[in-house]
Enzyme design. Structure first.
Site, PDB file in Angstrom:
ATOM      1  N   ASN A   1      -4.885  -5.264  12.600  1.00  0.00           N
ATOM      2  CA  ASN A   1      -6.311  -4.945  12.453  1.00  0.00           C
ATOM      3  C   ASN A   1      -7.178  -5.722  13.446  1.00  0.00           C
ATOM      4  OD1 ASN A   1      -6.463  -2.838  10.559  1.00  0.00           O
ATOM      5  ND2 ASN A   1      -6.182  -4.248   8.839  1.00  0.00           N
TER       6      ASN A   1
ATOM      7  N   ASN B   1      -4.467 -10.032   6.772  1.00  0.00           N
ATOM      8  CA  ASN B   1      -4.309  -8.747   7.469  1.00  0.00           C
ATOM      9  C   ASN B   1      -5.598  -8.081   7.941  1.00  0.00           C
ATOM     10  OD1 ASN B   1      -1.589  -8.918   7.375  1.00  0.00           O
ATOM     11  ND2 ASN B   1      -1.315  -7.634   5.561  1.00  0.00           N
TER      12      ASN B   1
ATOM     13  N   THR C   1       0.850  -1.188   0.000  1.00  0.00           N
ATOM     14  CA  THR C   1       0.000   0.000   0.000  1.00  0.00           C
ATOM     15  C   THR C   1       0.888   1.240   0.000  1.00  0.00           C
ATOM     16  OG1 THR C   1      -1.865  -1.090   1.040  1.00  0.00           O
ATOM     17  CG2 THR C   1      -1.654   1.275   1.441  1.00  0.00           C
TER      18      THR C   1
ATOM     19  N   TYR D   1      -8.663  -7.790   6.610  1.00  0.00           N
ATOM     20  CA  TYR D   1      -9.617  -7.159   5.688  1.00  0.00           C
ATOM     21  C   TYR D   1     -10.822  -8.094   5.493  1.00  0.00           C
ATOM     22  CZ  TYR D   1      -5.720  -4.024   5.369  1.00  0.00           C
ATOM     23  OH  TYR D   1      -4.727  -3.148   5.722  1.00  0.00           O
TER      24      TYR D   1
ATOM     25  N   HIS E   1      -6.738 -10.884  -1.755  1.00  0.00           N
ATOM     26  CA  HIS E   1      -6.251 -10.473  -0.430  1.00  0.00           C
ATOM     27  C   HIS E   1      -7.198 -11.015   0.644  1.00  0.00           C
ATOM     28  CE1 HIS E   1      -4.297  -8.362   2.684  1.00  0.00           C
ATOM     29  NE2 HIS E   1      -4.210  -7.151   2.166  1.00  0.00           N
TER      30      HIS E   1
HETATM   31  C1  PHB Z   1      -2.410  -4.629   3.676  1.00  0.00           C
HETATM   32  O1  PHB Z   1      -3.054  -4.288   2.687  1.00  0.00           O
HETATM   33  O2  PHB Z   1      -2.359  -5.795   3.989  1.00  0.00           O
HETATM   34  C2  PHB Z   1      -1.714  -3.633   4.471  1.00  0.00           C
HETATM   35  C3  PHB Z   1      -1.828  -2.312   4.118  1.00  0.00           C
HETATM   36  C4  PHB Z   1      -1.164  -1.366   4.838  1.00  0.00           C
HETATM   37  C5  PHB Z   1      -0.391  -1.722   5.917  1.00  0.00           C
HETATM   38  C6  PHB Z   1      -0.275  -3.054   6.261  1.00  0.00           C
HETATM   39  C7  PHB Z   1      -0.945  -4.021   5.545  1.00  0.00           C
HETATM   40  O3  PHB Z   1       0.288  -0.812   6.619  1.00  0.00           O
END
Ligand code: PHB
Length: 367
Positions: free
Chosen positions: A236, A179, A27, A181, A176
């Site tokens: 997250n 992390n 990112t 999401y 994805h």
């Molecule tokens: C991700 O998209 O997995 C992601 C994005 C920004 C971050 C860390 C992980 O700082």
């Protein structure tokens, strides 16, 4: 030094790669208005086209899938046009590039969304951490749980994102599911407390990911789709009551799709931070005995560590994020044992050329 396995050619799904170094999806928050990639983004990726494969940054498949300011999208025709200049620039330099398809789910902060919208999620449970917004750090809000009838639309958004990526000239896509999401929020039980067929048992929690993978593979065919997982990351505010059971099931279920690869984030990484030299927990080594295809491992690797993980055969490819960000010619530097440019964390998510397209390649250092 060129006898390193890391620098040897290899087959990744339907692709032939000149080396086993992959540029990790990063990112960088530098898309233009309308979340459209610009020529500066094409320059950045083209500079890194010596990677065996570039995995383009997390790219939202829907307006409400955005996770940070100025992340690019792949849901409008203008975005497809913007991405075309990126893929062309990489191909012109002899490189290969996948796009990472992303939906941020509950961590799409309202300040990033159209007026009055709140983020969507499997369940109305806020991530207990801070969001990076255009107005600095703010707490996450309680998201709205998706109705059962809304779930097919999410699958269609990923399918359309996959079609758009194909039109934009990418060589494949990565889903994805890491992390914290949206797809990871469905997988892990701290964020999924649904009582319908998308919650409860691991089969139910994995259902959305597997339906998305099915839809995306229908678009791209075999050997051109990867999936990213982070079974050990608390980034997250993620947690699962039995990660071994959850991620064994997922890795085994992914065997049916003829994926290009499974991409594992190692336990020592939380988001973009290295938390421990030797993380205990689930990573590439864990997936190796379950997943039958190629494994990409990511997480703070040096050249030596990357070579070692390939030599012990826990993975087939090594993804480099921060080192690729600051060393556009990373494979060459590894081949020459050359010194590496240091990365500047304060420009990871800033704007413009600084810390983006201005890291020098070796030639300009006069070596
Ligand atoms: C991700 O998209 O997995 C992601 C994005 C920004 C971050 C860390 C992980 O700082």
């Amino acid at each position: 030094m060129t006898d390193r396995k890391l620098l040897s050619p290899a087959t990744l799904g339907a692709l032939q790669l000149p080396n086993r170094l992959i540029m990790a999806p990063l990112t960088r928050c530098r898309a233009g208005d309308g979340y459209i990639p610009q020529s500066i983004n094409a320059t950045y990726y083209a500079q890194r086209s010596a990677a065996g494969l570039i995995i383009g940054e997390a790219t939202q498949v829907a307006r409400n899938g955005i996770g940070y300011p100025n992340t690019p999208g792949i849901y409008t025709s203008a975005q497809v046009v913007g991405w075309k200049q990126v893929t062309k620039a990489v191909h012109d330099r002899g490189g290969r590039i996948f796009l990472q398809l992303w939906h941020a789910g509950r961590v799409a902060h309202p300040s990033l969304l159209p007026e009055g919208e709140i983020p969507i999620a499997p369940s109305p449970i806020a991530a207990n951490c801070m969001a990076d917004t255009a107005n600095g750090q703010q707490p996450h809000v309680t998201p709205r749980a998706l109705a059962l009838t809304e779930i097919p639309r999410i699958i269609e958004q990923f399918r359309q994102g996959a079609k758009n990526a194909l039109m934009a000239g990418f060589d494949g896509v990565e889903i994805h599911s890491a992390n914290g999401y949206l797809l990871d929020q469905f997988l892990q039980d701290s964020s999924n407390q649904r009582s319908d067929k998308y919650g409860g048992s691991v089969e139910n929690r994995a259902r959305l990911l597997l339906e998305v993978v099915q839809a995306v593979v229908e678009v791209w065919g075999k050997g051109k789709v990867g999936v990213r997982l982070s079974p050990s990351s608390a980034f997250n505010d993620m947690q699962d009551s039995n990660p071994t059971a959850t991620f064994s099931y997922v890795a085994d279920a992914l065997n049916q799709f003829g994926l290009a690869y499974l991409h594992a984030i190692e336990p020592r990484i939380q988001g973009n931070i290295t938390i421990a030299e030797t993380g205990k927990g689930l990573g590439a080594r864990f997936f190796r005995s379950i997943f039958q295809g190629s494994i990409v491992t990511a997480g703070g690797y040096t050249c030596e560590m990357g070579e070692a993980v390939l030599q012990e055969d826990s993975a087939d490819f090594v993804a480099y994020g921060r080192l690729f960000l600051s060393n556009p010619d990373l494979p060459k530097r590894f081949a020459l044992n050359a010194e590496l440019n240091r990365y500047e964390r304060n420009t990871f998510y800033s704007s413009g050329e600084q810390g983006y397209t201005d890291y020098p390649a070796i030639e300009t250092l006069g070596l």
